[in-house]
Design a protein around this motif. Structure first.
Motif, PDB file in Angstrom:
ATOM      1  N   THR A  13      47.034  35.652  52.101  1.00 44.95           N
ATOM      2  CA  THR A  13      45.647  35.698  52.537  1.00 44.95           C
ATOM      3  C   THR A  13      45.133  37.132  52.485  1.00 44.95           C
ATOM      4  O   THR A  13      45.782  38.042  53.014  1.00 44.95           O
ATOM      5  CB  THR A  13      45.487  35.145  53.962  1.00 44.95           C
ATOM      6  N   LEU A  14      43.974  37.317  51.862  1.00 44.13           N
ATOM      7  CA  LEU A  14      43.351  38.629  51.721  1.00 44.13           C
ATOM      8  C   LEU A  14      41.959  38.584  52.345  1.00 44.13           C
ATOM      9  O   LEU A  14      41.211  37.624  52.132  1.00 44.13           O
ATOM     10  CB  LEU A  14      43.244  39.028  50.246  1.00 44.13           C
ATOM     11  N   THR A  15      41.621  39.614  53.101  1.00 42.78           N
ATOM     12  CA  THR A  15      40.303  39.691  53.734  1.00 42.78           C
ATOM     13  C   THR A  15      39.629  40.987  53.314  1.00 42.78           C
ATOM     14  O   THR A  15      40.206  42.069  53.444  1.00 42.78           O
ATOM     15  CB  THR A  15      40.412  39.646  55.268  1.00 42.78           C
ATOM     16  N   TYR A  16      38.378  40.874  52.831  1.00 43.94           N
ATOM     17  CA  TYR A  16      37.657  42.018  52.295  1.00 43.94           C
ATOM     18  C   TYR A  16      36.498  42.414  53.217  1.00 43.94           C
ATOM     19  O   TYR A  16      36.152  41.685  54.150  1.00 43.94           O
ATOM     20  CB  TYR A  16      37.150  41.710  50.883  1.00 43.94           C
ATOM     21  N   SER A  17      35.895  43.535  52.919  1.00 40.24           N
ATOM     22  CA  SER A  17      34.837  44.079  53.768  1.00 40.24           C
ATOM     23  C   SER A  17      33.504  43.354  53.598  1.00 40.24           C
ATOM     24  O   SER A  17      32.577  43.567  54.374  1.00 40.24           O
ATOM     25  CB  SER A  17      34.642  45.571  53.465  1.00 40.24           C
ATOM     26  N   ALA A  18      33.395  42.500  52.584  1.00 41.59           N
ATOM     27  CA  ALA A  18      32.169  41.725  52.359  1.00 41.59           C
ATOM     28  C   ALA A  18      32.534  40.482  51.558  1.00 41.59           C
ATOM     29  O   ALA A  18      33.679  40.316  51.120  1.00 41.59           O
ATOM     30  CB  ALA A  18      31.112  42.555  51.625  1.00 41.59           C
ATOM     31  N   ASP A  19      31.569  39.597  51.390  1.00 42.24           N
ATOM     32  CA  ASP A  19      31.800  38.372  50.624  1.00 42.24           C
ATOM     33  C   ASP A  19      32.022  38.731  49.153  1.00 42.24           C
ATOM     34  O   ASP A  19      31.146  39.309  48.508  1.00 42.24           O
ATOM     35  CB  ASP A  19      30.609  37.427  50.738  1.00 42.24           C
ATOM     36  N   VAL A  20      33.196  38.380  48.630  1.00 41.01           N
ATOM     37  CA  VAL A  20      33.478  38.634  47.222  1.00 41.01           C
ATOM     38  C   VAL A  20      32.980  37.452  46.391  1.00 41.01           C
ATOM     39  O   VAL A  20      32.727  36.360  46.910  1.00 41.01           O
ATOM     40  CB  VAL A  20      34.983  38.869  46.997  1.00 41.01           C
ATOM     41  N   LEU A  21      32.846  37.683  45.097  1.00 40.32           N
ATOM     42  CA  LEU A  21      32.319  36.651  44.201  1.00 40.32           C
ATOM     43  C   LEU A  21      33.437  35.738  43.708  1.00 40.32           C
ATOM     44  O   LEU A  21      34.575  36.177  43.522  1.00 40.32           O
ATOM     45  CB  LEU A  21      31.616  37.307  43.003  1.00 40.32           C
ATOM     46  N   GLU A  22      33.097  34.486  43.478  1.00 40.37           N
ATOM     47  CA  GLU A  22      34.074  33.523  42.974  1.00 40.37           C
ATOM     48  C   GLU A  22      34.139  33.618  41.453  1.00 40.37           C
ATOM     49  O   GLU A  22      33.812  32.668  40.737  1.00 40.37           O
ATOM     50  CB  GLU A  22      33.711  32.110  43.425  1.00 40.37           C
ATOM     51  N   VAL A  23      34.565  34.768  40.963  1.00 40.77           N
ATOM     52  CA  VAL A  23      34.636  35.023  39.527  1.00 40.77           C
ATOM     53  C   VAL A  23      36.050  35.470  39.171  1.00 40.77           C
ATOM     54  O   VAL A  23      36.445  36.611  39.454  1.00 40.77           O
ATOM     55  CB  VAL A  23      33.615  36.100  39.096  1.00 40.77           C
ATOM     56  N   SER A  24      36.824  34.561  38.597  1.00 36.99           N
ATOM     57  CA  SER A  24      38.172  34.840  38.076  1.00 36.99           C
ATOM     58  C   SER A  24      39.064  35.610  39.051  1.00 36.99           C
ATOM     59  O   SER A  24      39.667  36.632  38.680  1.00 36.99           O
ATOM     60  CB  SER A  24      38.077  35.620  36.758  1.00 36.99           C
ATOM     61  N   PRO A  25      39.208  35.167  40.303  1.00 35.86           N
ATOM     62  CA  PRO A  25      40.154  35.851  41.196  1.00 35.86           C
ATOM     63  C   PRO A  25      41.596  35.535  40.788  1.00 35.86           C
ATOM     64  O   PRO A  25      41.890  34.432  40.322  1.00 35.86           O
ATOM     65  CB  PRO A  25      39.802  35.256  42.564  1.00 35.86           C
ATOM     66  N   VAL A  26      42.470  36.497  40.969  1.00 34.34           N
ATOM     67  CA  VAL A  26      43.876  36.326  40.591  1.00 34.34           C
ATOM     68  C   VAL A  26      44.760  36.974  41.651  1.00 34.34           C
ATOM     69  O   VAL A  26      44.469  38.071  42.118  1.00 34.34           O
ATOM     70  CB  VAL A  26      44.187  36.956  39.209  1.00 34.34           C
ATOM     71  N   VAL A  27      45.835  36.271  42.032  1.00 30.68           N
ATOM     72  CA  VAL A  27      46.877  36.837  42.883  1.00 30.68           C
ATOM     73  C   VAL A  27      48.208  36.618  42.158  1.00 30.68           C
ATOM     74  O   VAL A  27      48.595  35.484  41.879  1.00 30.68           O
ATOM     75  CB  VAL A  27      46.908  36.169  44.278  1.00 30.68           C
ATOM     76  N   ARG A  28      48.885  37.718  41.857  1.00 25.70           N
ATOM     77  CA  ARG A  28      50.145  37.662  41.109  1.00 25.70           C
ATOM     78  C   ARG A  28      51.265  38.255  41.955  1.00 25.70           C
ATOM     79  O   ARG A  28      51.119  39.335  42.514  1.00 25.70           O
ATOM     80  CB  ARG A  28      50.009  38.423  39.791  1.00 25.70           C
ATOM     81  N   ILE A  29      52.374  37.543  42.041  1.00 23.46           N
ATOM     82  CA  ILE A  29      53.517  37.990  42.842  1.00 23.46           C
ATOM     83  C   ILE A  29      54.669  38.301  41.894  1.00 23.46           C
ATOM     84  O   ILE A  29      55.033  37.478  41.044  1.00 23.46           O
ATOM     85  CB  ILE A  29      53.941  36.909  43.852  1.00 23.46           C
ATOM     86  N   ALA A  30      55.236  39.497  42.031  1.00 22.23           N
ATOM     87  CA  ALA A  30      56.348  39.935  41.190  1.00 22.23           C
ATOM     88  C   ALA A  30      57.550  40.278  42.063  1.00 22.23           C
ATOM     89  O   ALA A  30      57.396  40.723  43.207  1.00 22.23           O
ATOM     90  CB  ALA A  30      55.944  41.138  40.342  1.00 22.23           C
ATOM     91  N   ASP A  31      58.739  40.057  41.519  1.00 22.68           N
ATOM     92  CA  ASP A  31      59.955  40.368  42.270  1.00 22.68           C
ATOM     93  C   ASP A  31      60.303  41.845  42.117  1.00 22.68           C
ATOM     94  O   ASP A  31      59.538  42.634  41.533  1.00 22.68           O
ATOM     95  CB  ASP A  31      61.109  39.463  41.832  1.00 22.68           C
ATOM     96  N   ALA A  32      61.496  42.207  42.636  1.00 22.91           N
ATOM     97  CA  ALA A  32      61.901  43.611  42.622  1.00 22.91           C
ATOM     98  C   ALA A  32      62.101  44.150  41.214  1.00 22.91           C
ATOM     99  O   ALA A  32      62.013  45.363  40.989  1.00 22.91           O
ATOM    100  CB  ALA A  32      63.188  43.782  43.430  1.00 22.91           C
ATOM    101  N   ASP A  33      62.358  43.262  40.247  1.00 18.24           N
ATOM    102  CA  ASP A  33      62.536  43.688  38.855  1.00 18.24           C
ATOM    103  C   ASP A  33      61.225  43.730  38.089  1.00 18.24           C
ATOM    104  O   ASP A  33      61.207  44.036  36.903  1.00 18.24           O
ATOM    105  CB  ASP A  33      63.506  42.736  38.145  1.00 18.24           C
ATOM    106  N   GLY A  34      60.125  43.417  38.766  1.00 20.13           N
ATOM    107  CA  GLY A  34      58.833  43.426  38.097  1.00 20.13           C
ATOM    108  C   GLY A  34      58.501  42.140  37.374  1.00 20.13           C
ATOM    109  O   GLY A  34      57.460  42.045  36.705  1.00 20.13           O
TER     110      GLY A  34
END
Length: 215
Positions: free
Chosen positions: A60-81
């Motif tokens: 969960t991410l919270t920003y200082s204002a309403d962000v736009l619903e335009v191509s949001p991405v959350v990517r998780i990488a391990d210790a090896d990248g």
């Protein structure tokens, strides 16, 4: 006949001052407005650097204002990248939520996110967290005593992964997009203000010499 001679009309100092004021207001009106600041990440769950007992169900991410619903991405990488999950999160005003389809095994992870700020500019950043235990491994005791050796062996591997990957995850977490967010258009402001000052000064000098000629 009476000869009429025309006297040259002199410009009144008040008229020159009014002209200078009008010129100054015009230039100031043409100055570009300061660039609107990009939105910033003010809170995340997990918190940057947090150690969790088990895998989170969502990021969960919270920003200082309403962000736009335009191509949001959350990517998780391990210790090896290596990318272990890439999620298109849901956007609800300033809150962005990325649900994880599968639990993360024990290890160090970095989260890279990218959203579009309310001013239309894309922003991105990263943070890190650690998972101590495998969620799947927690159900191991129901299978009998055979789960204990598996857990013991896995603990050595996860410890080695933690030791080898901690530097990489720390470096990734520090690579926030502050330079992108600090973009602005205010560097030309001193130059334009200087132009205004020169213009006003020039008109004032002209008014001074006009007064001397009249005297």
């Amino acid at each position: 006949m009476i000869a009429l001679t025309s006297r040259p009309t002199s410009v009144r100092p008040t008229a020159l001052l009014a002209l200078a004021a009008a010129l100054a207001l015009t230039v100031v009106a043409l100055l570009p407005l300061p660039a609107q600041a990009h939105d910033t990440l003010i809170e995340s769950d997990p918190v940057d650097g947090e150690t969790l007992a088990t895998s989170p169900e969502a990021i969960t991410l919270t920003y200082s204002a309403d962000v736009l619903e335009v191509s949001p991405v959350v990517r998780i990488a391990d210790a090896d990248g290596e990318t272990v999950a890439e999620v298109t999160p849901t956007v609800d005003g300033p809150a962005v939520t990325a649900e994880l389809e599968e639990p993360l095994p024990a290890g160090d992870y970095s989260v890279q996110w990218r959203v579009v700020s309310s001013d239309g500019h894309p922003i991105e950043g990263s943070f890190a967290f650690t998972v101590e235990q495998d969620t799947a491994g927690a159900a191991g005791p129901s299978d009998g005593g055979g789960a204990a050796p598996s857990d013991a062996g896995g603990g050595d591997e996860s410890a080695a992964s933690d030791a080898g990957g901690s530097d990489a995850s720390d470096d990734g977490a520090s690579e926030e997009s502050a330079p992108a967010e600090s973009e602005g258009g205010g560097s030309s402001m001193p130059l334009l203000l200087g132009i205004v000052g020169v213009a006003v000064l020039g008109v004032a000098i002209a008014a001074f010499f006009a007064l001397r000629k009249r005297g």
